[in-house]
Design a protein around this motif. Structure first.
Motif, PDB file in Angstrom:
ATOM      1  N   SER A 231      45.217   5.834 -95.168  1.00  0.00           N
ATOM      2  CA  SER A 231      45.162   7.074 -95.927  1.00  0.00           C
ATOM      3  C   SER A 231      46.558   7.649 -96.345  1.00  0.00           C
ATOM      4  CB  SER A 231      44.335   8.278 -95.059  1.00  0.00           C
ATOM      5  OG  SER A 231      45.119   8.552 -93.875  1.00  0.00           O
TER       6      SER A 231
ATOM      7  N   ARG B 176      54.625  11.711 -95.380  1.00  0.00           N
ATOM      8  CA  ARG B 176      53.561  12.016 -94.231  1.00  0.00           C
ATOM      9  C   ARG B 176      53.422  11.210 -93.146  1.00  0.00           C
ATOM     10  NH1 ARG B 176      47.972  13.880 -96.338  1.00  0.00           N
ATOM     11  NH2 ARG B 176      48.452  12.197 -97.650  1.00  0.00           N
TER      12      ARG B 176
ATOM     13  N   ASN C 281      47.842  17.253 -89.465  1.00  0.00           N
ATOM     14  CA  ASN C 281      48.001  15.892 -90.514  1.00  0.00           C
ATOM     15  C   ASN C 281      47.153  14.723 -90.041  1.00  0.00           C
ATOM     16  OD1 ASN C 281      49.479  14.746 -92.520  1.00  0.00           O
ATOM     17  ND2 ASN C 281      50.875  13.578 -91.150  1.00  0.00           N
TER      18      ASN C 281
ATOM     19  N   TYR D  95      43.642  15.783 -91.263  1.00  0.00           N
ATOM     20  CA  TYR D  95      43.382  15.660 -92.451  1.00  0.00           C
ATOM     21  C   TYR D  95      43.255  14.101 -93.126  1.00  0.00           C
ATOM     22  CZ  TYR D  95      44.476  16.031 -97.443  1.00  0.00           C
ATOM     23  OH  TYR D  95      44.465  15.710 -98.783  1.00  0.00           O
ATOM     24  N   ASN D  96      44.099  13.283 -92.252  1.00  0.00           N
ATOM     25  CA  ASN D  96      44.159  12.157 -92.865  1.00  0.00           C
ATOM     26  C   ASN D  96      43.124  11.179 -92.233  1.00  0.00           C
ATOM     27  OD1 ASN D  96      46.326  11.043 -94.441  1.00  0.00           O
ATOM     28  ND2 ASN D  96      47.487  12.458 -92.747  1.00  0.00           N
TER      29      ASN D  96
ATOM     30  N   VAL E 239      40.241  11.796 -94.732  1.00  0.00           N
ATOM     31  CA  VAL E 239      40.509  11.190 -95.808  1.00  0.00           C
ATOM     32  C   VAL E 239      40.178   9.736 -95.581  1.00  0.00           C
ATOM     33  CG1 VAL E 239      42.307  10.239 -97.166  1.00  0.00           C
ATOM     34  CG2 VAL E 239      42.459  12.572 -96.779  1.00  0.00           C
TER      35      VAL E 239
ATOM     36  N   LYS F  87      37.945  17.716-100.168  1.00  0.00           N
ATOM     37  CA  LYS F  87      39.213  17.545 -99.750  1.00  0.00           C
ATOM     38  C   LYS F  87      40.091  18.792-100.050  1.00  0.00           C
ATOM     39  CE  LYS F  87      42.896  14.034-100.458  1.00  0.00           C
ATOM     40  NZ  LYS F  87      43.151  12.563-101.368  1.00  0.00           N
ATOM     41  N   THR F  88      40.244  19.312-101.093  1.00  0.00           N
ATOM     42  CA  THR F  88      41.186  20.349-101.590  1.00  0.00           C
ATOM     43  C   THR F  88      40.847  21.469-100.755  1.00  0.00           C
ATOM     44  OG1 THR F  88      41.282  19.658-103.667  1.00  0.00           O
ATOM     45  CG2 THR F  88      41.736  21.908-103.238  1.00  0.00           C
TER      46      THR F  88
ATOM     47  N   LYS G 244      41.940  20.773 -97.004  1.00  0.00           N
ATOM     48  CA  LYS G 244      43.554  21.003 -96.992  1.00  0.00           C
ATOM     49  C   LYS G 244      44.012  22.217 -96.769  1.00  0.00           C
ATOM     50  CE  LYS G 244      46.045  20.309-100.818  1.00  0.00           C
ATOM     51  NZ  LYS G 244      46.761  20.027-101.886  1.00  0.00           N
ATOM     52  N   TRP G 245      43.449  23.253 -97.635  1.00  0.00           N
ATOM     53  CA  TRP G 245      43.814  24.475 -97.780  1.00  0.00           C
ATOM     54  C   TRP G 245      43.346  25.299 -96.593  1.00  0.00           C
ATOM     55  CZ3 TRP G 245      47.899  25.630 -99.856  1.00  0.00           C
ATOM     56  CH2 TRP G 245      48.237  25.110-101.209  1.00  0.00           C
TER      57      TRP G 245
ATOM     58  N   LEU H  47      43.074  23.814 -93.403  1.00  0.00           N
ATOM     59  CA  LEU H  47      43.825  23.373 -92.556  1.00  0.00           C
ATOM     60  C   LEU H  47      45.111  24.080 -92.640  1.00  0.00           C
ATOM     61  CD1 LEU H  47      42.881  19.571 -92.271  1.00  0.00           C
ATOM     62  CD2 LEU H  47      42.512  21.557 -90.619  1.00  0.00           C
ATOM     63  N   ILE H  48      45.706  24.410 -93.924  1.00  0.00           N
ATOM     64  CA  ILE H  48      47.027  24.937 -93.794  1.00  0.00           C
ATOM     65  C   ILE H  48      46.680  26.526 -93.560  1.00  0.00           C
ATOM     66  CG2 ILE H  48      48.741  25.771 -95.727  1.00  0.00           C
ATOM     67  CD1 ILE H  48      48.022  22.947 -97.341  1.00  0.00           C
TER      68      ILE H  48
END
Length: 125
Positions: A7, A14, A76, A79-80, A83, A92-93, A96-97, A99-100
Motif C-alpha cells: 500500500s 511513508r 500510519n 491507515y496502510n 488501504v 479512504k479520505t 485519513k482525516w 486518523l489525522i
C-alpha cells in the motif's frame, strides 16, 4: 513469480518513516523496560518518581518524541492496513482525516499530561 504488492507508494516517504519510527520505538522501549523493570522494579515506581524523571529535560524530550513517533507509527500502520484491505475513494479520505484528527488530539493530550508531570505550564487550559 509472485507479484509485489504494497500500500506504500514506490519511492514514497511513508514506507521509510514507518521503518525509521519502528527502529526508534524498539530502542526507546528497550530503554523503558531497562529503566522500569531492571533499574527500578515496576511495583516500586511512584507518581513522584515519574514526575521527577519528567522534570529532566532529556527524559521529558524523549517521552514527547516517543509519543509523537508512536502515534505516527500506529496511525500510519492502521491507515496502510486499511488501504491493503481495499478502502478507496470517499471512505479512504474520511478515514485519513479521522486518523489525522485523532492523532492531533492524542498528541495534544499527551503533551498536556507530560507538561503536568514536568510542572510546565504553557497553556492556560
Amino acid at each position: 513469480m509472485a507479484e509485489h504488492y504494497s500500500s506504500f507508494e514506490r519511492g514514497g516517504r511513508r514506507w521509510l518513516w514507518q521503518r525509521i519510527t519502528a527502529a526508534f520505538l524498539v530502542v526507546v522501549l528497550a530503554f523503558h523496560f531497562f529503566l522500569l523493570h531492571f533499574v527500578h522494579h515496576a511495583a516500586d515506581v511512584t507518581f513522584q518518581m515519574s514526575a521527577a524523571r519528567m522534570q529532566q529535560w532529556t527524559y521529558y524530550s524523549l517521552m514527547v518524541l516517543f509519543l509523537i513517533t508512536a502515534t505516527f507509527h500506529g496511525v500510519n500502520g492502521v491507515y496502510n492496513a486499511l488501504v491493503n484491505q481495499g478502502i478507496e475513494g470517499t471512505r479512504k479520505t474520511a478515514v485519513k482525516w479521522t486518523l489525522i484528527a485523532a492523532s492531533i488530539l492524542l498528541i495534544v493530550q499527551g503533551i498536556r499530561t507530560a507538561n503536568e508531570w514536568a510542572g510546565i505550564a504553557l497553556l492556560p487550559f
